[in-house]
Design an enzyme around this catalytic site. Structure first.
Site, PDB file in Angstrom:
ATOM      1  N   PHE A 183      59.635 -56.750  42.899  1.00 41.92           N
ATOM      2  CA  PHE A 183      58.649 -57.206  43.884  1.00 41.92           C
ATOM      3  C   PHE A 183      58.875 -58.686  44.141  1.00 41.92           C
ATOM      4  O   PHE A 183      58.723 -59.512  43.248  1.00 41.92           O
ATOM      5  CB  PHE A 183      57.192 -56.988  43.434  1.00 41.92           C
ATOM      6  CG  PHE A 183      56.232 -57.445  44.504  1.00 41.92           C
ATOM      7  CD1 PHE A 183      55.882 -56.605  45.551  1.00 41.92           C
ATOM      8  CD2 PHE A 183      55.728 -58.745  44.504  1.00 41.92           C
ATOM      9  CE1 PHE A 183      55.038 -57.043  46.567  1.00 41.92           C
ATOM     10  CE2 PHE A 183      54.875 -59.186  45.520  1.00 41.92           C
ATOM     11  CZ  PHE A 183      54.536 -58.330  46.551  1.00 41.92           C
TER      12      PHE A 183
ATOM     13  N   ASP B  87      62.913 -65.481  40.054  1.00 43.69           N
ATOM     14  CA  ASP B  87      61.637 -65.457  40.764  1.00 43.69           C
ATOM     15  C   ASP B  87      60.533 -65.522  39.711  1.00 43.69           C
ATOM     16  O   ASP B  87      60.154 -64.515  39.122  1.00 43.69           O
ATOM     17  CB  ASP B  87      61.513 -64.186  41.614  1.00 43.69           C
ATOM     18  CG  ASP B  87      60.169 -64.119  42.348  1.00 43.69           C
ATOM     19  OD1 ASP B  87      59.291 -64.951  42.055  1.00 43.69           O
ATOM     20  OD2 ASP B  87      60.010 -63.228  43.210  1.00 43.69           O
TER      21      ASP B  87
ATOM     22  N   LYS C 150      52.246 -69.150  43.473  1.00 40.63           N
ATOM     23  CA  LYS C 150      50.985 -68.776  42.816  1.00 40.63           C
ATOM     24  C   LYS C 150      50.331 -69.929  42.031  1.00 40.63           C
ATOM     25  O   LYS C 150      49.695 -70.775  42.636  1.00 40.63           O
ATOM     26  CB  LYS C 150      51.208 -67.535  41.953  1.00 40.63           C
ATOM     27  CG  LYS C 150      51.512 -66.316  42.835  1.00 40.63           C
ATOM     28  CD  LYS C 150      51.347 -64.975  42.156  1.00 40.63           C
ATOM     29  CE  LYS C 150      51.365 -63.866  43.210  1.00 40.63           C
ATOM     30  NZ  LYS C 150      52.476 -62.942  43.105  1.00 40.63           N
TER      31      LYS C 150
END
Ligand SMILES: *Cc1c(COP(=O)(O)O)cnc(C)c1O
Length: 427
Positions: free
Chosen positions: A146, A233, A274
């Site tokens: 993802f 990531d 985030k």
């Protein structure tokens, strides 16, 4: 609950359902306030937040220091665009590159944009430094990844819901199994056009899959052997979530002793988002050393909001909180307690099969089929019992509270989780 109070939640949900695109399926709870590890709904009921906006709110909701940085900067200057310099961006870039141990940072806004940036950067490096033939570069990705929701990123997803009917898809990606070094080397050996390997250090959305010990270090070594960029990531795993400043734990300024004995992997390209803002503002970044980042020239890439002074002020404060409050250390310590107690409970449980994770990024696997609804019903019951969590992929529930939680609070939360699961054991 009075009828009038009941209406507040119902009204808010009805508005979203009527006027909003239906691209999410939220748990039915309507939040209007947050502080630290807690959120409150419009009726005033208090909950422990065990999602933390998908690990964005690592520093806790509305952290006073970050709120203050936001409001102070908002009064002075919010946005200039990169047509001009601003007095905060350079400061932020110096602070953050030193914090994570890189030469340079490219500022952008969301996680998906940062992944897109990393892909563009990797491709350009491949043509201009590695010397791959034009338009032939390929990036290796993992099954069940993802990385966000853009057209290119969903092109290399294998989630049919995310992907179906959004074609034609972007080319240039090779998919291999996660946590499989043979699969990685097989592609590297057989193909001179590989530019990079894009990987999540722990697959969060897929259900918190932690790779085997040593996987990341060995994968990085393979990338070096074949002159391929290792792209991490860490949008979800980064910034203290997994008990380290980074799940790859590279050359960082993380001063907690708990880095000892862990693989020291420094990604060639590091992707953050985030919690980089503590959840107060969309801030993401791509970090790399000069040899890689040097291929980006004026006009190659950008964003109107990327690198704005408000984001810069917020991100510096958010990273200071992580360091000053030793959140990586707290995350590691509490994570161990969480898994120990849940494991103890699992021994006698029929509904709960497994707990896995690192630091405070954990998941519990529910004894149900992947398309069953038990995990959803457990989350509804957890909500009734004062704790908010959300299933990922049907039978898996992720538990990821803010990292500012105390040990006493964690024990109270584990009691709620175990007591709720027990209700389903006897079902
Ligand atoms: C959330 C996430 C993204 C996408 O971030 P957005 O801000 O939602 O675009 C990318 N990669 C990982 C690993 C994520 O968890």
């Amino acid at each position: 609950m009075s009828v009038a109070q009941h209406t507040l939640s119902q009204e808010a949900m009805a508005l979203e359902n009527k006027y909003g695109a239906q691209n999410y399926h939220p748990l039915p709870v309507v939040l209007s306030r947050g502080e630290g590890v807690f959120v409150w709904d419009v009726e005033g009921k208090k909950y422990y937040d065990f999602l933390s906006a998908y690990s964005s709110v690592n520093q806790g909701h509305c952290h006073p220091k970050i709120v203050s940085a936001l409001t102070e900067q908002a009064k002075k200057l919010s946005l200039t665009s990169r047509a001009f310099y601003n007095n905060m961006l350079g400061k932020y870039e110096k602070f953050t590159t030193e914090y994570f141990g890189y030469d340079k940072l490219l500022p952008i806004n969301t996680g998906a944009e940062a992944v897109e940036t990393a892909i563009k950067l990797c491709r350009k490096w491949a043509y201009e430094v590695k010397g791959i033939d034009i338009n032939e570069a390929k990036i290796i990705v993992c099954k069940n990844n993802f990385h966000g929701r853009t057209t290119t990123i969903i092109s290399f997803s294998n989630d049919p819901v995310a992907r179906k009917n959004f074609g034609p898809y972007t080319e240039g990606f090779v998919k291999i199994e996660y946590d499989n070094l043979e699969a990685l080397e097989a592609v590297l050996i057989g193909n001179k056009n590989i530019a990079g390997f894009l990987v999540e250090p722990i697959q969060g959305e897929a259900g918190v899959y932690v790779p085997s010990e040593g996987y990341l270090k060995a994968a990085k070594a393979l990338c070096e052997k074949y002159n391929v960029l290792f792209i991490a990531d860490e949008v979800q795993t980064g910034i203290a979530r997994t008990g380290r400043l980074l799940a790859t734990c590279g050359n960082c300024s993380c001063e907690t002793k708990n880095c000892e004995g862990t693989p020291d992997v420094k990604p060639d390209i590091l992707v953050l988002g985030k919690a980089l803002s503590g959840g107060l503002y969309p801030v993401s970044a791509v970090l790399a050393d000069n040899e890689v980042m040097g291929v980006i020239r004026p006009g190659n890439h950008g964003s109107t909001f990327g690198g704005n002074p408000l984001a810069a002020a917020v991100a510096i404060a958010a990273l200071e909180v992580v360091r000053d409050e030793r959140l990586a250390e707290n995350s590691e310590r509490l994570g161990i307690i969480f898994r120990e107690r849940i494991n103890e409970y699992i021994k006698g449980s029929t509904i709960c099969k497994l707990v896995r994770g690192k630091g405070l990024l954990n998941a519990v696997v529910i004894n149900d089929s992947e398309d069953g609804d038990t995990a959803w019903r457990i989350c509804l019951r957890l909500r009734d019992n004062g704790l908010l969590a959300k299933p990922t992929h049907g039978n898996i529930i992720r538990f990821a509270p803010p990292l500012v939680m105390t040990e006493e609070q964690l024990h109270e939360c584990i009691d709620i989780i175990i007591n709720t699961l027990k209700e389903f054991d006897s079902e």
